[in-house]
Write a protein that holds these residues in place. Sequence first.
Motif, PDB file in Angstrom:
ATOM      1  N   ALA A 139       0.841  -1.194   0.000  1.00  0.00           N
ATOM      2  CA  ALA A 139       0.000   0.000   0.000  1.00  0.00           C
ATOM      3  C   ALA A 139       0.875   1.243   0.000  1.00  0.00           C
ATOM      4  N   GLU A 140       0.366   2.285  -0.646  1.00  0.00           N
ATOM      5  CA  GLU A 140       1.068   3.558  -0.681  1.00  0.00           C
ATOM      6  C   GLU A 140       0.221   4.623  -0.012  1.00  0.00           C
ATOM      7  N   ALA A 141       0.877   5.503   0.734  1.00  0.00           N
ATOM      8  CA  ALA A 141       0.185   6.623   1.364  1.00  0.00           C
ATOM      9  C   ALA A 141      -0.314   7.578   0.283  1.00  0.00           C
ATOM     10  N   LEU A 142      -1.533   8.061   0.474  1.00  0.00           N
ATOM     11  CA  LEU A 142      -2.148   8.986  -0.478  1.00  0.00           C
ATOM     12  C   LEU A 142      -1.952  10.430  -0.024  1.00  0.00           C
ATOM     13  N   SER A 143      -1.908  11.333  -0.988  1.00  0.00           N
ATOM     14  CA  SER A 143      -1.848  12.761  -0.663  1.00  0.00           C
ATOM     15  C   SER A 143      -3.209  13.210  -0.134  1.00  0.00           C
ATOM     16  N   LYS A 144      -3.216  14.304   0.596  1.00  0.00           N
ATOM     17  CA  LYS A 144      -4.485  14.834   1.110  1.00  0.00           C
ATOM     18  C   LYS A 144      -5.444  15.128  -0.036  1.00  0.00           C
ATOM     19  N   GLU A 145      -4.943  15.650  -1.129  1.00  0.00           N
ATOM     20  CA  GLU A 145      -5.782  15.970  -2.280  1.00  0.00           C
ATOM     21  C   GLU A 145      -6.423  14.706  -2.869  1.00  0.00           C
ATOM     22  N   ARG A 146      -5.644  13.628  -2.961  1.00  0.00           N
ATOM     23  CA  ARG A 146      -6.173  12.365  -3.494  1.00  0.00           C
ATOM     24  C   ARG A 146      -7.217  11.778  -2.546  1.00  0.00           C
ATOM     25  N   ILE A 147      -6.955  11.862  -1.247  1.00  0.00           N
ATOM     26  CA  ILE A 147      -7.926  11.368  -0.270  1.00  0.00           C
ATOM     27  C   ILE A 147      -9.234  12.137  -0.412  1.00  0.00           C
ATOM     28  N   GLU A 148      -9.143  13.461  -0.490  1.00  0.00           N
ATOM     29  CA  GLU A 148     -10.342  14.290  -0.627  1.00  0.00           C
ATOM     30  C   GLU A 148     -11.126  13.909  -1.876  1.00  0.00           C
ATOM     31  N   GLU A 149     -10.412  13.619  -2.958  1.00  0.00           N
ATOM     32  CA  GLU A 149     -11.065  13.197  -4.196  1.00  0.00           C
ATOM     33  C   GLU A 149     -11.797  11.867  -4.001  1.00  0.00           C
ATOM     34  N   LEU A 150     -11.159  10.917  -3.308  1.00  0.00           N
ATOM     35  CA  LEU A 150     -11.745   9.589  -3.122  1.00  0.00           C
ATOM     36  C   LEU A 150     -12.924   9.573  -2.149  1.00  0.00           C
ATOM     37  N   ILE A 151     -12.957  10.509  -1.203  1.00  0.00           N
ATOM     38  CA  ILE A 151     -14.053  10.502  -0.227  1.00  0.00           C
ATOM     39  C   ILE A 151     -15.153  11.517  -0.552  1.00  0.00           C
ATOM     40  N   LYS A 152     -15.032  12.197  -1.671  1.00  0.00           N
ATOM     41  CA  LYS A 152     -16.013  13.248  -1.967  1.00  0.00           C
ATOM     42  C   LYS A 152     -17.436  12.710  -2.080  1.00  0.00           C
ATOM     43  N   ASP A 153     -17.597  11.434  -2.398  1.00  0.00           N
ATOM     44  CA  ASP A 153     -18.938  10.848  -2.486  1.00  0.00           C
ATOM     45  C   ASP A 153     -19.338  10.114  -1.205  1.00  0.00           C
ATOM     46  N   LEU A 154     -18.580  10.308  -0.134  1.00  0.00           N
ATOM     47  CA  LEU A 154     -18.896   9.724   1.169  1.00  0.00           C
ATOM     48  C   LEU A 154     -19.325  10.858   2.105  1.00  0.00           C
ATOM     49  N   PRO A 155     -20.633  11.085   2.232  1.00  0.00           N
ATOM     50  CA  PRO A 155     -21.105  12.222   3.021  1.00  0.00           C
ATOM     51  C   PRO A 155     -20.661  12.133   4.481  1.00  0.00           C
ATOM     52  N   GLY A 156     -20.196  13.265   4.989  1.00  0.00           N
ATOM     53  CA  GLY A 156     -19.802  13.333   6.388  1.00  0.00           C
ATOM     54  C   GLY A 156     -18.375  12.913   6.678  1.00  0.00           C
ATOM     55  N   TRP A 157     -17.698  12.286   5.718  1.00  0.00           N
ATOM     56  CA  TRP A 157     -16.310  11.859   5.916  1.00  0.00           C
ATOM     57  C   TRP A 157     -15.388  13.031   5.611  1.00  0.00           C
ATOM     58  N   SER A 158     -14.309  13.143   6.388  1.00  0.00           N
ATOM     59  CA  SER A 158     -13.336  14.208   6.176  1.00  0.00           C
ATOM     60  C   SER A 158     -11.934  13.653   6.407  1.00  0.00           C
ATOM     61  N   THR A 159     -10.955  14.471   6.070  1.00  0.00           N
ATOM     62  CA  THR A 159      -9.564  14.065   6.259  1.00  0.00           C
ATOM     63  C   THR A 159      -8.728  15.254   6.693  1.00  0.00           C
ATOM     64  N   ASP A 160      -7.703  14.940   7.440  1.00  0.00           N
ATOM     65  CA  ASP A 160      -6.678  15.929   7.771  1.00  0.00           C
ATOM     66  C   ASP A 160      -5.385  15.577   7.041  1.00  0.00           C
ATOM     67  N   GLY A 161      -5.456  14.579   6.150  1.00  0.00           N
ATOM     68  CA  GLY A 161      -4.289  14.108   5.421  1.00  0.00           C
ATOM     69  C   GLY A 161      -3.596  12.942   6.099  1.00  0.00           C
ATOM     70  N   ARG A 162      -3.945  12.684   7.365  1.00  0.00           N
ATOM     71  CA  ARG A 162      -3.343  11.576   8.124  1.00  0.00           C
ATOM     72  C   ARG A 162      -4.344  10.467   8.405  1.00  0.00           C
ATOM     73  N   LYS A 163      -5.623  10.793   8.357  1.00  0.00           N
ATOM     74  CA  LYS A 163      -6.670   9.802   8.611  1.00  0.00           C
ATOM     75  C   LYS A 163      -7.942  10.276   7.928  1.00  0.00           C
ATOM     76  N   ILE A 164      -8.888   9.359   7.782  1.00  0.00           N
ATOM     77  CA  ILE A 164     -10.233   9.740   7.372  1.00  0.00           C
ATOM     78  C   ILE A 164     -11.138   9.443   8.554  1.00  0.00           C
ATOM     79  N   GLU A 165     -12.164  10.273   8.717  1.00  0.00           N
ATOM     80  CA  GLU A 165     -12.995  10.130   9.898  1.00  0.00           C
ATOM     81  C   GLU A 165     -14.413  10.610   9.660  1.00  0.00           C
TER      82      GLU A 165
END
Length: 101
Positions: free
Chosen positions: A4-30
């Motif tokens: 597995a590779e660590a994702l950038s904050k921007e990539r995480i935000e892109e991947l969770i944009k369709d998950l309502p209520g989920w957010s990231t600080d770049g280190r975790k999703i919550e």
Amino acid sequence: MTVAEALSKERIEELIKDLPGWSTDGRKIERTYDIAHVPGAAFVVHIAAIQDDLGHHSDATLSYGGVRVEISSSDLGGYVAEHDVELARRIEAAAAGHGAT
């Protein structure tokens, strides 16, 4: 075996944009779900089953009126990988069945 590779904050935000209520600080999703206490306990058990199915675990905290989920990869020093987002998707899909919003 794929590493597995660590994702950038921007990539995480892109991947969770369709998950309502989920957010990231770049280190975790919550996400924190609003849910009554006893149904919340059942939801936490369901989350544990999903985690076991995927072989990947996160933190799920039950409180009175809510369940908080925090996901990151310990093998990546606490950063987020694509399998973390898959876990969030599976948790999100289970939430409505427990009345979590």
